[in-house]
Design a protein around this motif. Structure first.
Motif, PDB file in Angstrom:
ATOM      1  N   ARG A   1       0.367  72.301  23.882  1.00  0.00           N
ATOM      2  CA  ARG A   1       0.117  73.608  24.492  1.00  0.00           C
ATOM      3  C   ARG A   1      -0.972  74.328  23.700  1.00  0.00           C
ATOM      4  NH1 ARG A   1       5.768  74.010  23.779  1.00  0.00           N
ATOM      5  NH2 ARG A   1       5.214  75.605  22.308  1.00  0.00           N
ATOM      6  N   PRO A   2      -1.711  75.242  24.334  1.00  0.00           N
ATOM      7  CA  PRO A   2      -2.824  75.918  23.656  1.00  0.00           C
ATOM      8  C   PRO A   2      -2.413  76.737  22.433  1.00  0.00           C
ATOM      9  CG  PRO A   2      -3.007  76.190  26.030  1.00  0.00           C
ATOM     10  CD  PRO A   2      -1.676  75.545  25.773  1.00  0.00           C
ATOM     11  N   VAL A   3      -1.158  77.129  22.298  1.00  0.00           N
ATOM     12  CA  VAL A   3      -0.722  77.944  21.165  1.00  0.00           C
ATOM     13  C   VAL A   3      -0.060  77.105  20.066  1.00  0.00           C
ATOM     14  CG1 VAL A   3      -0.423  80.007  22.577  1.00  0.00           C
ATOM     15  CG2 VAL A   3       1.489  78.412  22.293  1.00  0.00           C
ATOM     16  N   GLU A   4       0.006  75.803  20.254  1.00  0.00           N
ATOM     17  CA  GLU A   4       0.780  74.934  19.378  1.00  0.00           C
ATOM     18  C   GLU A   4       0.008  74.528  18.116  1.00  0.00           C
ATOM     19  OE1 GLU A   4       3.601  71.062  20.283  1.00  0.00           O
ATOM     20  OE2 GLU A   4       2.413  71.899  21.897  1.00  0.00           O
ATOM     21  N   THR A   5       0.729  74.476  16.980  1.00  0.00           N
ATOM     22  CA  THR A   5       0.193  73.900  15.753  1.00  0.00           C
ATOM     23  C   THR A   5       0.390  72.391  15.845  1.00  0.00           C
ATOM     24  OG1 THR A   5       0.691  75.871  14.452  1.00  0.00           O
ATOM     25  CG2 THR A   5       0.459  73.802  13.245  1.00  0.00           C
ATOM     26  N   ILE A   6      -0.613  71.646  15.429  1.00  0.00           N
ATOM     27  CA  ILE A   6      -0.570  70.187  15.525  1.00  0.00           C
ATOM     28  C   ILE A   6      -0.470  69.621  14.119  1.00  0.00           C
ATOM     29  CG2 ILE A   6      -1.813  68.130  16.294  1.00  0.00           C
ATOM     30  CD1 ILE A   6      -3.210  70.063  18.351  1.00  0.00           C
ATOM     31  N   ASN A   7       0.561  68.802  13.901  1.00  0.00           N
ATOM     32  CA  ASN A   7       0.766  68.174  12.597  1.00  0.00           C
ATOM     33  C   ASN A   7       0.128  66.793  12.595  1.00  0.00           C
ATOM     34  OD1 ASN A   7       2.334  70.277  11.423  1.00  0.00           O
ATOM     35  ND2 ASN A   7       4.004  69.649  12.763  1.00  0.00           N
ATOM     36  N   LEU A   8      -0.803  66.603  11.660  1.00  0.00           N
ATOM     37  CA  LEU A   8      -1.499  65.329  11.512  1.00  0.00           C
ATOM     38  C   LEU A   8      -0.878  64.565  10.349  1.00  0.00           C
ATOM     39  CD1 LEU A   8      -5.174  66.657  11.725  1.00  0.00           C
ATOM     40  CD2 LEU A   8      -3.685  65.944  13.606  1.00  0.00           C
ATOM     41  N   MET A   9      -0.599  63.282  10.568  1.00  0.00           N
ATOM     42  CA  MET A   9      -0.038  62.448   9.520  1.00  0.00           C
ATOM     43  C   MET A   9      -0.745  61.091   9.559  1.00  0.00           C
ATOM     44  SD  MET A   9       3.924  61.238   8.737  1.00  0.00           S
ATOM     45  CE  MET A   9       4.398  61.882  10.292  1.00  0.00           C
ATOM     46  N   GLY A  10      -1.245  60.656   8.410  1.00  0.00           N
ATOM     47  CA  GLY A  10      -1.937  59.378   8.340  1.00  0.00           C
ATOM     48  C   GLY A  10      -1.791  58.761   6.973  1.00  0.00           C
ATOM     49  N   GLN A  11      -2.257  57.538   6.863  1.00  0.00           N
ATOM     50  CA  GLN A  11      -2.173  56.833   5.591  1.00  0.00           C
ATOM     51  C   GLN A  11      -3.317  55.845   5.480  1.00  0.00           C
ATOM     52  OE1 GLN A  11       1.230  54.156   5.401  1.00  0.00           O
ATOM     53  NE2 GLN A  11       1.516  54.437   7.599  1.00  0.00           N
TER      54      GLN A  11
ATOM     55  N   HIS B   1      -8.112  67.639   4.223  1.00  0.00           N
ATOM     56  CA  HIS B   1      -7.911  66.404   3.473  1.00  0.00           C
ATOM     57  C   HIS B   1      -6.424  66.137   3.276  1.00  0.00           C
ATOM     58  CE1 HIS B   1     -11.981  67.613   2.404  1.00  0.00           C
ATOM     59  NE2 HIS B   1     -12.211  66.367   2.049  1.00  0.00           N
ATOM     60  N   GLY B   2      -6.077  64.867   3.105  1.00  0.00           N
ATOM     61  CA  GLY B   2      -4.720  64.485   2.743  1.00  0.00           C
ATOM     62  C   GLY B   2      -4.006  63.710   3.830  1.00  0.00           C
ATOM     63  N   SER B   3      -2.843  63.193   3.476  1.00  0.00           N
ATOM     64  CA  SER B   3      -2.073  62.392   4.428  1.00  0.00           C
ATOM     65  C   SER B   3      -1.296  63.260   5.417  1.00  0.00           C
ATOM     66  CB  SER B   3      -1.119  61.460   3.693  1.00  0.00           C
ATOM     67  OG  SER B   3      -0.256  62.194   2.847  1.00  0.00           O
ATOM     68  N   LEU B   4      -1.059  64.520   5.070  1.00  0.00           N
ATOM     69  CA  LEU B   4      -0.372  65.470   5.961  1.00  0.00           C
ATOM     70  C   LEU B   4      -1.219  66.727   6.087  1.00  0.00           C
ATOM     71  CD1 LEU B   4       3.211  65.199   4.431  1.00  0.00           C
ATOM     72  CD2 LEU B   4       2.405  64.129   6.531  1.00  0.00           C
ATOM     73  N   LEU B   5      -1.402  67.175   7.323  1.00  0.00           N
ATOM     74  CA  LEU B   5      -2.224  68.361   7.561  1.00  0.00           C
ATOM     75  C   LEU B   5      -1.774  69.028   8.850  1.00  0.00           C
ATOM     76  CD1 LEU B   5      -4.837  69.832   6.521  1.00  0.00           C
ATOM     77  CD2 LEU B   5      -6.101  68.400   8.130  1.00  0.00           C
ATOM     78  N   SER B   6      -1.649  70.346   8.834  1.00  0.00           N
ATOM     79  CA  SER B   6      -1.330  71.108  10.047  1.00  0.00           C
ATOM     80  C   SER B   6      -2.573  71.859  10.480  1.00  0.00           C
ATOM     81  CB  SER B   6      -0.191  72.097   9.789  1.00  0.00           C
ATOM     82  OG  SER B   6       0.994  71.397   9.527  1.00  0.00           O
ATOM     83  N   VAL B   7      -2.906  71.747  11.776  1.00  0.00           N
ATOM     84  CA  VAL B   7      -4.095  72.407  12.318  1.00  0.00           C
ATOM     85  C   VAL B   7      -3.736  73.107  13.616  1.00  0.00           C
ATOM     86  CG1 VAL B   7      -5.711  70.777  11.282  1.00  0.00           C
ATOM     87  CG2 VAL B   7      -4.864  70.355  13.582  1.00  0.00           C
ATOM     88  N   GLY B   8      -4.602  73.999  14.011  1.00  0.00           N
ATOM     89  CA  GLY B   8      -4.421  74.628  15.314  1.00  0.00           C
ATOM     90  C   GLY B   8      -4.072  76.089  15.182  1.00  0.00           C
ATOM     91  N   PRO B   9      -3.959  76.699  16.327  1.00  0.00           N
ATOM     92  CA  PRO B   9      -4.108  76.067  17.633  1.00  0.00           C
ATOM     93  C   PRO B   9      -5.559  75.689  17.904  1.00  0.00           C
ATOM     94  CG  PRO B   9      -3.688  78.423  17.881  1.00  0.00           C
ATOM     95  CD  PRO B   9      -3.613  78.123  16.414  1.00  0.00           C
ATOM     96  N   LEU B  10      -5.734  74.663  18.715  1.00  0.00           N
ATOM     97  CA  LEU B  10      -7.062  74.191  19.103  1.00  0.00           C
ATOM     98  C   LEU B  10      -7.401  74.709  20.495  1.00  0.00           C
ATOM     99  CD1 LEU B  10      -6.884  70.459  17.914  1.00  0.00           C
ATOM    100  CD2 LEU B  10      -8.000  72.377  16.769  1.00  0.00           C
ATOM    101  N   PRO B  11      -8.678  74.838  20.807  1.00  0.00           N
ATOM    102  CA  PRO B  11      -9.065  75.295  22.142  1.00  0.00           C
ATOM    103  C   PRO B  11      -8.661  74.268  23.210  1.00  0.00           C
ATOM    104  CG  PRO B  11     -11.002  74.705  20.841  1.00  0.00           C
ATOM    105  CD  PRO B  11      -9.825  74.599  19.938  1.00  0.00           C
ATOM    106  N   GLU B  12      -8.490  74.742  24.420  1.00  0.00           N
ATOM    107  CA  GLU B  12      -8.111  73.842  25.505  1.00  0.00           C
ATOM    108  C   GLU B  12      -9.184  72.784  25.723  1.00  0.00           C
ATOM    109  OE1 GLU B  12      -6.413  75.281  29.102  1.00  0.00           O
ATOM    110  OE2 GLU B  12      -5.722  77.134  28.157  1.00  0.00           O
ATOM    111  N   GLY B  13      -8.729  71.597  26.087  1.00  0.00           N
ATOM    112  CA  GLY B  13      -9.648  70.487  26.360  1.00  0.00           C
ATOM    113  C   GLY B  13      -9.189  69.220  25.682  1.00  0.00           C
ATOM    114  N   ASP B  14     -10.035  68.201  25.781  1.00  0.00           N
ATOM    115  CA  ASP B  14      -9.770  66.913  25.150  1.00  0.00           C
ATOM    116  C   ASP B  14     -10.433  66.904  23.780  1.00  0.00           C
ATOM    117  OD1 ASP B  14      -8.550  66.180  27.524  1.00  0.00           O
ATOM    118  OD2 ASP B  14     -10.354  65.222  28.310  1.00  0.00           O
TER     119      ASP B  14
END
Length: 171
Positions: A79-89, A118-131
């Protein structure tokens, strides 16, 4: 026991322990690279032991890091108001675990890339609508780069609609 060294015998990595066979197939694409590689075989019958090491060092090419985005999954909707949690390794066959500061997240668009953090865990957003293309980029100590990416969608998801003709029976 069969051991592998990529530093002329300073350190050894076990390839097989308590092997009860006369040969061992080794997938060298999974080994860390180097120009001073050796194989050592240690054998014991329970009383006597012996070992033998390769007669000369050999080369195994350096491998790029392995990088994986664990979350979000490809093609997820937010959703446009949502925080997105990024997790990688990331892991490198030569260096081992990649340092947190060397895991770099980007938001890639047609107009360029924006560093998210930077890092293996990151929270971003909200992001603008779109792909959006989310990219995790890593570089190992030899300067070899590797990336993983996922496409996410931000907006209100429209459910697939099924249209059927309406038939009215008159009496």
């Amino acid at each position: 026991t069969v051991l592998y060294s990529r530093d002329n015998g300073s350190t050894w990595l076990p390839l097989a322990v308590e092997l009860d066979a006369r040969s061992l197939a080794v997938d060298t694409t999974k080994l860390g690279g180097g120009t001073s590689c050796l194989i050592q075989v240690r054998a014991s019958d329970g009383f006597s032991s012996t070992e033998d090491t390769s007669d000369a060092p050999f080369s195994v090419p350096n491998r790029p890091p392995l990088v994986t985005i664990d979350s979000p999954r490809d093609e997820m909707w937010f959703r446009p108001v949502e925080t997105i949690n990024l997790m990688g390794q990331a892991w490198d066959p030569e260096d081992g675990a990649i340092a947190e500061d060397d895991l770099v997240w980007y938001l890639s668009t047609y107009s360029g890339s924006t560093t998210l953090g930077h890092g293996s865990l990151l929270s971003v957003g909200p992001l603008p609508e779109g792909d959006h293309l989310i990219v995790l980029d890593v570089m190992d100590s030899s300067g070899t780069e590797a990336i993983d990416s996922v496409t996410i969608h931000v907006g209100e998801r429209v459910a697939n609609a099924l249209c059927v003709p309406l038939v009215v029976k008159r009496r």
